[in-house]
Write a protein that holds these residues in place. Structure first.
Motif, PDB file in Angstrom:
ATOM      1  N   LEU A  36      -5.188  -0.769  -2.690  1.00  0.00           N
ATOM      2  CA  LEU A  36      -5.954   0.358  -2.146  1.00  0.00           C
ATOM      3  C   LEU A  36      -5.877   0.399  -0.622  1.00  0.00           C
ATOM      4  N   ARG A  37      -5.982  -0.753   0.027  1.00  0.00           N
ATOM      5  CA  ARG A  37      -5.860  -0.790   1.496  1.00  0.00           C
ATOM      6  C   ARG A  37      -4.487  -0.327   1.958  1.00  0.00           C
ATOM      7  N   ALA A  38      -3.467  -0.585   1.167  1.00  0.00           N
ATOM      8  CA  ALA A  38      -2.102  -0.197   1.535  1.00  0.00           C
ATOM      9  C   ALA A  38      -1.936   1.326   1.616  1.00  0.00           C
ATOM     10  N   ARG A  39      -2.893   2.070   1.109  1.00  0.00           N
ATOM     11  CA  ARG A  39      -2.855   3.524   1.235  1.00  0.00           C
ATOM     12  C   ARG A  39      -3.037   3.952   2.686  1.00  0.00           C
ATOM     13  N   GLY A  40      -3.599   3.060   3.496  1.00  0.00           N
ATOM     14  CA  GLY A  40      -3.790   3.342   4.920  1.00  0.00           C
ATOM     15  C   GLY A  40      -5.024   4.173   5.186  1.00  0.00           C
ATOM     16  N   GLY A  41      -5.123   4.644   6.416  1.00  0.00           N
ATOM     17  CA  GLY A  41      -6.204   5.530   6.833  1.00  0.00           C
ATOM     18  C   GLY A  41      -7.581   5.014   6.488  1.00  0.00           C
ATOM     19  N   VAL A  42      -8.374   5.874   5.881  1.00  0.00           N
ATOM     20  CA  VAL A  42      -9.761   5.571   5.565  1.00  0.00           C
ATOM     21  C   VAL A  42      -9.882   4.379   4.618  1.00  0.00           C
ATOM     22  N   TRP A  43      -8.871   4.140   3.793  1.00  0.00           N
ATOM     23  CA  TRP A  43      -8.919   3.031   2.829  1.00  0.00           C
ATOM     24  C   TRP A  43      -8.982   1.680   3.532  1.00  0.00           C
ATOM     25  N   ILE A  44      -8.240   1.542   4.616  1.00  0.00           N
ATOM     26  CA  ILE A  44      -8.250   0.276   5.358  1.00  0.00           C
ATOM     27  C   ILE A  44      -9.647   0.003   5.896  1.00  0.00           C
ATOM     28  N   ASP A  45     -10.258   1.012   6.485  1.00  0.00           N
ATOM     29  CA  ASP A  45     -11.584   0.842   7.070  1.00  0.00           C
ATOM     30  C   ASP A  45     -12.664   0.680   5.989  1.00  0.00           C
ATOM     31  N   ALA A  46     -12.629   1.509   4.962  1.00  0.00           N
ATOM     32  CA  ALA A  46     -13.672   1.479   3.932  1.00  0.00           C
ATOM     33  C   ALA A  46     -13.702   0.156   3.178  1.00  0.00           C
ATOM     34  N   LEU A  47     -12.522  -0.457   2.987  1.00  0.00           N
ATOM     35  CA  LEU A  47     -12.440  -1.700   2.222  1.00  0.00           C
ATOM     36  C   LEU A  47     -12.106  -2.905   3.107  1.00  0.00           C
ATOM     37  N   ALA A  48     -12.422  -2.798   4.384  1.00  0.00           N
ATOM     38  CA  ALA A  48     -12.166  -3.908   5.306  1.00  0.00           C
ATOM     39  C   ALA A  48     -12.963  -5.137   4.873  1.00  0.00           C
TER      40      ALA A  48
END
Length: 83
Positions: A36-48
């Motif tokens: 999910l984080r590999a999707r980039g953008g908001v995913w990286i921040d939301a699942l940090a």
């Protein structure tokens, strides 16, 4: 396939209530989070890693090393307090 459910502020951040995705090759909760984080953008921040979020698999609280199997329901949500 996995059924992924997003709740509360996390649902608002990623813009999805639910989705179905193929079982990741690294079939653990941690592997799924990395996909999910590999999707980039908001995913990286939301699942940090430093963000407070929890995961349940088939309605049982799960750790990052919890294995996943086809057909599992994975819920990702912020911690909730009540009173």
């Amino acid at each position: 396939m996995l059924s992924i459910l997003y709740f509360a502020s996390l649902r608002e951040r990623v813009g999805l209530a639910s989705e179905m995705i193929a079982l990741p090759a690294t079939a653990t909760v941690g592997g799924l989070i990395e996909v999910l984080r590999a999707r980039g953008g908001v995913w990286i921040d939301a699942l940090a890693a430093n963000k407070p979020w929890r995961v349940a698999v088939n309605q049982d609280m799960a750790a990052l090393d919890t294995p996943l199997n086809a057909g599992d329901e994975v819920a990702i949500f912020p911690p909730v307090t009540g009173g």
